[in-house]
Design a protein around this motif. Structure first.
Motif, PDB file in Angstrom:
ATOM      1  N   ASN A   1       0.843  -1.196   0.000  1.00  0.00           N
ATOM      2  CA  ASN A   1       0.000   0.000   0.000  1.00  0.00           C
ATOM      3  C   ASN A   1       0.879   1.248   0.000  1.00  0.00           C
ATOM      4  O   ASN A   1       1.766   1.398   0.841  1.00  0.00           O
ATOM      5  CB  ASN A   1      -0.905   0.012   1.237  1.00  0.00           C
ATOM      6  CG  ASN A   1      -1.734   1.269   1.314  1.00  0.00           C
ATOM      7  OD1 ASN A   1      -2.378   1.660   0.355  1.00  0.00           O
ATOM      8  ND2 ASN A   1      -1.715   1.922   2.471  1.00  0.00           N
TER       9      ASN A   1
ATOM     10  N   ARG B   1      -8.080   4.368   2.727  1.00  0.00           N
ATOM     11  CA  ARG B   1      -6.981   3.400   2.666  1.00  0.00           C
ATOM     12  C   ARG B   1      -6.964   2.504   3.903  1.00  0.00           C
ATOM     13  O   ARG B   1      -6.707   1.303   3.814  1.00  0.00           O
ATOM     14  CB  ARG B   1      -5.640   4.123   2.520  1.00  0.00           C
ATOM     15  CG  ARG B   1      -5.431   4.838   1.202  1.00  0.00           C
ATOM     16  CD  ARG B   1      -5.221   3.863   0.070  1.00  0.00           C
ATOM     17  NE  ARG B   1      -4.976   4.546  -1.187  1.00  0.00           N
ATOM     18  CZ  ARG B   1      -3.861   4.473  -1.894  1.00  0.00           C
ATOM     19  NH1 ARG B   1      -2.859   3.726  -1.462  1.00  0.00           N
ATOM     20  NH2 ARG B   1      -3.737   5.105  -3.033  1.00  0.00           N
TER      21      ARG B   1
ATOM     22  N   ASN C   1       3.049  -1.181   4.269  1.00  0.00           N
ATOM     23  CA  ASN C   1       2.754   0.224   3.972  1.00  0.00           C
ATOM     24  C   ASN C   1       4.048   0.971   3.679  1.00  0.00           C
ATOM     25  O   ASN C   1       5.038   0.824   4.400  1.00  0.00           O
ATOM     26  CB  ASN C   1       2.044   0.880   5.160  1.00  0.00           C
ATOM     27  CG  ASN C   1       0.635   0.358   5.349  1.00  0.00           C
ATOM     28  OD1 ASN C   1      -0.154   0.330   4.419  1.00  0.00           O
ATOM     29  ND2 ASN C   1       0.322  -0.074   6.570  1.00  0.00           N
TER      30      ASN C   1
ATOM     31  N   ASN D   1      -1.654  -1.314  -4.294  1.00  0.00           N
ATOM     32  CA  ASN D   1      -2.275  -0.048  -4.643  1.00  0.00           C
ATOM     33  C   ASN D   1      -1.117   0.867  -5.008  1.00  0.00           C
ATOM     34  O   ASN D   1      -0.349   1.297  -4.147  1.00  0.00           O
ATOM     35  CB  ASN D   1      -3.075   0.497  -3.454  1.00  0.00           C
ATOM     36  CG  ASN D   1      -4.122   1.498  -3.878  1.00  0.00           C
ATOM     37  OD1 ASN D   1      -3.912   2.278  -4.802  1.00  0.00           O
ATOM     38  ND2 ASN D   1      -5.259   1.485  -3.203  1.00  0.00           N
TER      39      ASN D   1
ATOM     40  N   ASP E   1      -7.240  -0.578  -7.435  1.00  0.00           N
ATOM     41  CA  ASP E   1      -7.531   0.837  -7.187  1.00  0.00           C
ATOM     42  C   ASP E   1      -6.681   1.700  -8.114  1.00  0.00           C
ATOM     43  O   ASP E   1      -7.096   2.001  -9.226  1.00  0.00           O
ATOM     44  CB  ASP E   1      -7.324   1.189  -5.709  1.00  0.00           C
ATOM     45  CG  ASP E   1      -7.817   2.591  -5.378  1.00  0.00           C
ATOM     46  OD1 ASP E   1      -8.813   3.019  -5.996  1.00  0.00           O
ATOM     47  OD2 ASP E   1      -7.211   3.249  -4.520  1.00  0.00           O
TER      48      ASP E   1
END
Length: 369
Positions: free
Chosen positions: A57, A65, A91, A117, A142
Motif C-alpha cells: 500500500n 486506505r 505500507n 495499490n 484501485d
C-alpha cells in the motif's frame, strides 16, 4: 556343455535385469501419481499449500486506505482464504521509489503473490517485472499499473466520472460555470476521472472556470473548495473528488447556498447530504477492491484462468433517484448506507453484493490491526 551353462547364466541375468527395470518404472509411476505436477493443487485439504501474499500500500493519507486494509485483513481470515492465505500488509511512503524498493524486498522474501495499490501507473514497472520474472503473481488494484502480465482490479472510473458529470449536466443549464477537483495529481485513477468528467461537461456546454486538487482529503479539500468559492462568487456547480461533509463545511464557512456537486462516499458525507439537503451524487469506490484483488491472486495461484482486468461498477447514491445519470442510482438512507453511531469516514458498502464471503459493519469496525 560349457556353452549351455553360459547360455543359462546369460538368460538368468537378462531376466533379472528386465525385472529390475520393471520395478523401477512401477516405482516412478507410483511417485508421479502421489505428487501433483508443478502448478497443480492437491485435492487433499490437509496438503493444501498456504500462499504467501503481500499487500503493498502506497498511501495512508485518508481513511479509505485504512478501511481498505481492514477489509483485506478480515477477508483473509475467512474461508475459503483463511486455510490457504498468509497475508502481510506492507505500507510505504507515497512515492514510486519507496514502493519499488519495498517490492524488491518482497520478491527476495519469496512471496507467491503481490497485490498493490500503486504509487504510479508506470514507474513501478521495473520492480514489478523483477517480480514477474520470479514467477510471482502481481495484481494491482484501485490505482493500477499499465504493464503486461499484471492483473488489475479497479472501480469503473470512466462510468463513475460519466455519472457524476451527467448529474451536473442534468442539474445545470448549458453555459453554467463549475469548478473541477483533479483529485491526487499523478495517479492513474485521477487521470481517468478527470479526462472523462471534463469531456462530458465540455460536450454539454458547461464551462470549467477553476481547477483544484482536493487530494481525496478532508482538510485539503475543504481548504481548496473555500478558496474556489471565494474566487468564484457566481459558481453554479462543483465536480469534486472529496466528501460530502467536506463540501458542507466549506459552504457553511463561506456562508453560501449549496449548489450541485459530486463526491466520493463517506458516512458523514451521506448524513450531511440528508441533514443539509445537498444536491449531490455520491460515488462509492468500494474499499473491498483489496479483497477482490486477493481473490484474483488466489484463483490464479490455484491454476484458474482469470481475466486480466476486473472492472467493478461503482454504486451511485443520491437523494433524488429520478435524476437520470445514465446508471442505476441508490437512495441515501440512514441505517442502510449511513449510520449516526459510526465514524465519519466509514464507507459502506465495502463489497459488491455478489462477492462471497460478505462482511458486516461490526466486523470492519471491531477489527484490530
Amino acid at each position: 556343455m560349457k556353452r549351455a551353462i553360459v547360455f543359462v547364466v546369460v538368460l538368468l541375468l537378462t531376466i533379472s535385469l528386465f525385472a529390475g527395470c520393471a520395478n523401477t518404472a512401477q516405482s516412478q509411476t507410483s511417485e508421479s501419481e502421489e505428487s501433483p505436477a508443478i502448478g497443480e493443487t492437491s485435492t487433499d485439504a490437509s496438503e493444501q499449500a498456504v500462499y504467501k501474499i503481500a499487500l503493498s500500500n502506497s498511501y495512508m493519507g485518508n481513511d479509505w486506505r485504512q478501511e481498505m486494509l481492514k477489509v483485506a485483513q478480515v477477508i483473509a481470515e475467512k474461508e475459503p482464504y483463511a486455510s490457504k492465505v498468509e497475508l502481510t500488509i506492507v505500507n510505504v511512503e507515497n512515492s514510486p521509489e519507496s514502493q519499488s524498493a519495498s517490492i524488491d524486498d518482497i520478491v527476495q522474501q519469496g512471496y507467491d503473490a503481490i497485490i498493490l495499490n500503486a504509487a504510479s501507473g508506470t514507474a513501478l514497472n521495473p520492480a514489478l517485472q523483477r517480480a514477474l520474472d520470479k514467477g510471482i503473481v502481481v495484481v494491482a488494484f484501485d490505482n493500477v499499473v499499465d504493464m503486461e502480465g499484471v492483473y488489475t482490479v479497479q472501480t469503473d472510473l470512466d462510468s463513475l466520472a460519466r455519472s457524476w458529470a451527467n448529474f451536473l449536466v442534468a442539474k445545470l443549464p448549458a453555459g453554467s460555470k463549475v469548478a473541477f477537483d483533479i483529485g491526487l495529481p499523478g495517479l492513474e485513477a485521477g487521470f481517468v476521472i478527470n479526462t472523462t468528467g471534463m469531456q462530458v461537461l465540455e460536450d454539454a456546454g458547461i464551462e470549467i472556470v477553476a481547477t483544484f486538487a482536493g487530494e481525496w482529503s478532508d482538510g485539503v479539500g475543504q481548504q481548496q473548495i473555500s478558496s474556489v468559492l471565494a474566487a468564484n462568487p457566481d459558481l453554479d456547480g462543483i465536480f469534486t473528488q472529496v466528501y460530502g461533509e467536506t463540501i458542507s463545511a466549506a459552504f457553511k464557512q463561506a456562508g453560501r447556498d449549496f449548489i450541485p456537486c459530486t463526491s466520493f462516499m463517506s458516512n458523514a458525507g451521506c448524513l450531511a447530504a440528508i441533514d443539509d439537503d445537498i444536491p449531490i451524487i455520491i460515488g462509492n469506490n468500494i474499499p473491498g477492491l483489496s479483497a477482490i484483488a486477493l481473490d484474483v491472486a488466489v484463483r490464479v495461484l490455484d491454476g484458474e484462468t482469470v481475466e486480466k482486468a476486473t472492472l467493478v461498477e461503482p454504486g451511485q447514491f443520491v437523494l433524488d433517484t429520478s435524476v437520470d445519470v445514465g446508471v442505476k442510482t441508490t437512495l441515501i438512507e440512514e441505517g442502510v448506507n449511513c449510520f449516526r453511531d459510526l465514524p465519519s469516514a466509514f464507507d459502506w458498502p465495502v463489497l459488491p453484493e455478489d462477492f462471497e464471503p460478505q462482511l458486516t459493519v461490526d466486523e470492519i469496525q471491531d477489527y484490530q490491526q
